[in-house]
Design a protein around this motif. Structure first.
Motif, PDB file in Angstrom:
ATOM      1  N   MET A   1       0.839  -1.185   0.000  1.00 29.93           N
ATOM      2  CA  MET A   1       0.000   0.000   0.000  1.00 29.93           C
ATOM      3  C   MET A   1       0.884   1.249   0.000  1.00 29.93           C
ATOM      4  SD  MET A   1      -3.029   0.855   2.618  1.00 29.93           S
ATOM      5  CE  MET A   1      -3.714   2.454   2.721  1.00 29.93           C
ATOM      6  N   ILE A   2       0.532   2.219  -0.801  1.00 30.48           N
ATOM      7  CA  ILE A   2       1.292   3.460  -0.903  1.00 30.48           C
ATOM      8  C   ILE A   2       0.746   4.450   0.119  1.00 30.48           C
ATOM      9  CG2 ILE A   2       1.875   5.407  -2.390  1.00 30.48           C
ATOM     10  CD1 ILE A   2       1.635   3.523  -4.760  1.00 30.48           C
ATOM     11  N   GLY A   3       1.649   5.066   0.896  1.00 28.75           N
ATOM     12  CA  GLY A   3       1.245   6.025   1.915  1.00 28.75           C
ATOM     13  C   GLY A   3       1.072   7.419   1.354  1.00 28.75           C
ATOM     14  N   ASN A   4       0.472   8.291   2.145  1.00 32.74           N
ATOM     15  CA  ASN A   4       0.223   9.668   1.717  1.00 32.74           C
ATOM     16  C   ASN A   4       1.503  10.420   1.391  1.00 32.74           C
ATOM     17  OD1 ASN A   4      -2.527   9.344   2.003  1.00 32.74           O
ATOM     18  ND2 ASN A   4      -2.536  10.046   4.106  1.00 32.74           N
ATOM     19  N   THR A   5       2.565  10.188   2.160  1.00 33.39           N
ATOM     20  CA  THR A   5       3.835  10.876   1.899  1.00 33.39           C
ATOM     21  C   THR A   5       4.378  10.475   0.544  1.00 33.39           C
ATOM     22  OG1 THR A   5       4.294  10.872   4.271  1.00 33.39           O
ATOM     23  CG2 THR A   5       6.125  11.371   2.824  1.00 33.39           C
ATOM     24  N   GLU A   6       4.253   9.215   0.196  1.00 32.94           N
ATOM     25  CA  GLU A   6       4.736   8.742  -1.102  1.00 32.94           C
ATOM     26  C   GLU A   6       3.927   9.347  -2.248  1.00 32.94           C
ATOM     27  OE1 GLU A   6       6.077   4.580  -3.203  1.00 32.94           O
ATOM     28  OE2 GLU A   6       5.660   4.636  -1.057  1.00 32.94           O
ATOM     29  N   LEU A   8       2.274  12.264  -2.153  1.00 40.34           N
ATOM     30  CA  LEU A   8       2.625  13.675  -2.220  1.00 40.34           C
ATOM     31  C   LEU A   8       3.996  13.874  -2.866  1.00 40.34           C
ATOM     32  CD1 LEU A   8       1.945  16.605  -1.597  1.00 40.34           C
ATOM     33  CD2 LEU A   8       2.839  16.243   0.714  1.00 40.34           C
ATOM     34  N   ALA A   9       4.950  13.048  -2.498  1.00 36.25           N
ATOM     35  CA  ALA A   9       6.283  13.131  -3.090  1.00 36.25           C
ATOM     36  C   ALA A   9       6.212  12.928  -4.602  1.00 36.25           C
ATOM     37  CB  ALA A   9       7.212  12.102  -2.448  1.00 36.25           C
ATOM     38  N   SER A  10       5.435  11.971  -5.028  1.00 38.07           N
ATOM     39  CA  SER A  10       5.283  11.704  -6.455  1.00 38.07           C
ATOM     40  C   SER A  10       4.672  12.909  -7.175  1.00 38.07           C
ATOM     41  CB  SER A  10       4.416  10.463  -6.661  1.00 38.07           C
ATOM     42  OG  SER A  10       4.205  10.231  -8.027  1.00 38.07           O
ATOM     43  N   LEU A  11       3.665  13.523  -6.569  1.00 32.78           N
ATOM     44  CA  LEU A  11       3.032  14.704  -7.163  1.00 32.78           C
ATOM     45  C   LEU A  11       4.005  15.877  -7.260  1.00 32.78           C
ATOM     46  CD1 LEU A  11      -0.425  14.561  -5.358  1.00 32.78           C
ATOM     47  CD2 LEU A  11      -0.001  14.174  -7.788  1.00 32.78           C
ATOM     48  N   LEU A  12       4.933  15.958  -6.298  1.00 37.77           N
ATOM     49  CA  LEU A  12       5.906  17.045  -6.276  1.00 37.77           C
ATOM     50  C   LEU A  12       7.157  16.729  -7.089  1.00 37.77           C
ATOM     51  CD1 LEU A  12       5.630  17.995  -2.506  1.00 37.77           C
ATOM     52  CD2 LEU A  12       4.758  19.296  -4.465  1.00 37.77           C
ATOM     53  N   GLY A  13       7.262  15.497  -7.574  1.00 42.45           N
ATOM     54  CA  GLY A  13       8.410  15.114  -8.392  1.00 42.45           C
ATOM     55  C   GLY A  13       9.670  14.870  -7.584  1.00 42.45           C
ATOM     56  N   THR A  14       9.518  14.353  -6.375  1.00 44.52           N
ATOM     57  CA  THR A  14      10.661  14.065  -5.517  1.00 44.52           C
ATOM     58  C   THR A  14      10.484  12.696  -4.880  1.00 44.52           C
ATOM     59  OG1 THR A  14      12.093  15.005  -3.812  1.00 44.52           O
ATOM     60  CG2 THR A  14       9.729  15.184  -3.434  1.00 44.52           C
ATOM     61  N   SER A  15      11.454  12.280  -4.104  1.00 43.15           N
ATOM     62  CA  SER A  15      11.336  10.982  -3.435  1.00 43.15           C
ATOM     63  C   SER A  15      10.654  11.145  -2.082  1.00 43.15           C
ATOM     64  CB  SER A  15      12.724  10.368  -3.226  1.00 43.15           C
ATOM     65  OG  SER A  15      13.447  11.103  -2.256  1.00 43.15           O
ATOM     66  N   ARG A  16      10.135  10.070  -1.565  1.00 41.90           N
ATOM     67  CA  ARG A  16       9.511  10.073  -0.246  1.00 41.90           C
ATOM     68  C   ARG A  16      10.531  10.467   0.811  1.00 41.90           C
ATOM     69  NH1 ARG A  16       9.945   7.588   4.000  1.00 41.90           N
ATOM     70  NH2 ARG A  16      11.222   5.969   3.106  1.00 41.90           N
ATOM     71  N   GLN A  17      11.752   9.973   0.657  1.00 39.67           N
ATOM     72  CA  GLN A  17      12.797  10.268   1.632  1.00 39.67           C
ATOM     73  C   GLN A  17      13.125  11.766   1.657  1.00 39.67           C
ATOM     74  OE1 GLN A  17      12.975   7.912  -0.745  1.00 39.67           O
ATOM     75  NE2 GLN A  17      13.332   5.962   0.269  1.00 39.67           N
ATOM     76  N   THR A  18      13.241  12.381   0.481  1.00 41.17           N
ATOM     77  CA  THR A  18      13.541  13.810   0.404  1.00 41.17           C
ATOM     78  C   THR A  18      12.411  14.630   1.007  1.00 41.17           C
ATOM     79  OG1 THR A  18      14.920  13.515  -1.543  1.00 41.17           O
ATOM     80  CG2 THR A  18      14.038  15.729  -1.169  1.00 41.17           C
TER      81      THR A  18
END
Length: 58
Positions: A1-6, A8-18
């Motif tokens: 399952m993909i979390g909200n942070t992941e 949002l990161a995808s929408l912003l064009g960055t990694s979840r870690q960043t």
């Protein structure tokens, strides 16, 4: 399952870690406040507006 942070990161064009690192820095700097695992409060809107202007000028 993909979390909200992941998502949002995808929408912003960055990694979840960043995104997580930047959000934690903003919490430490009192720009954001974590209410719980799902919600954040934006405490310093002028800071983010200035950041956005700096990014668009690049």
């Amino acid at each position: 399952m993909i979390g909200n942070t992941e998502i949002l990161a995808s929408l912003l064009g960055t990694s979840r870690q960043t995104l997580s690192t930047l959000m934690n820095r903003m919490i430490k700097d009192k720009i954001l406040k974590r209410v719980n695992r799902q919600y954040l409060i934006l405490l310093d809107i002028p800071y983010l507006e200035a950041l956005m202007v700096g990014v668009s000028a690049s």
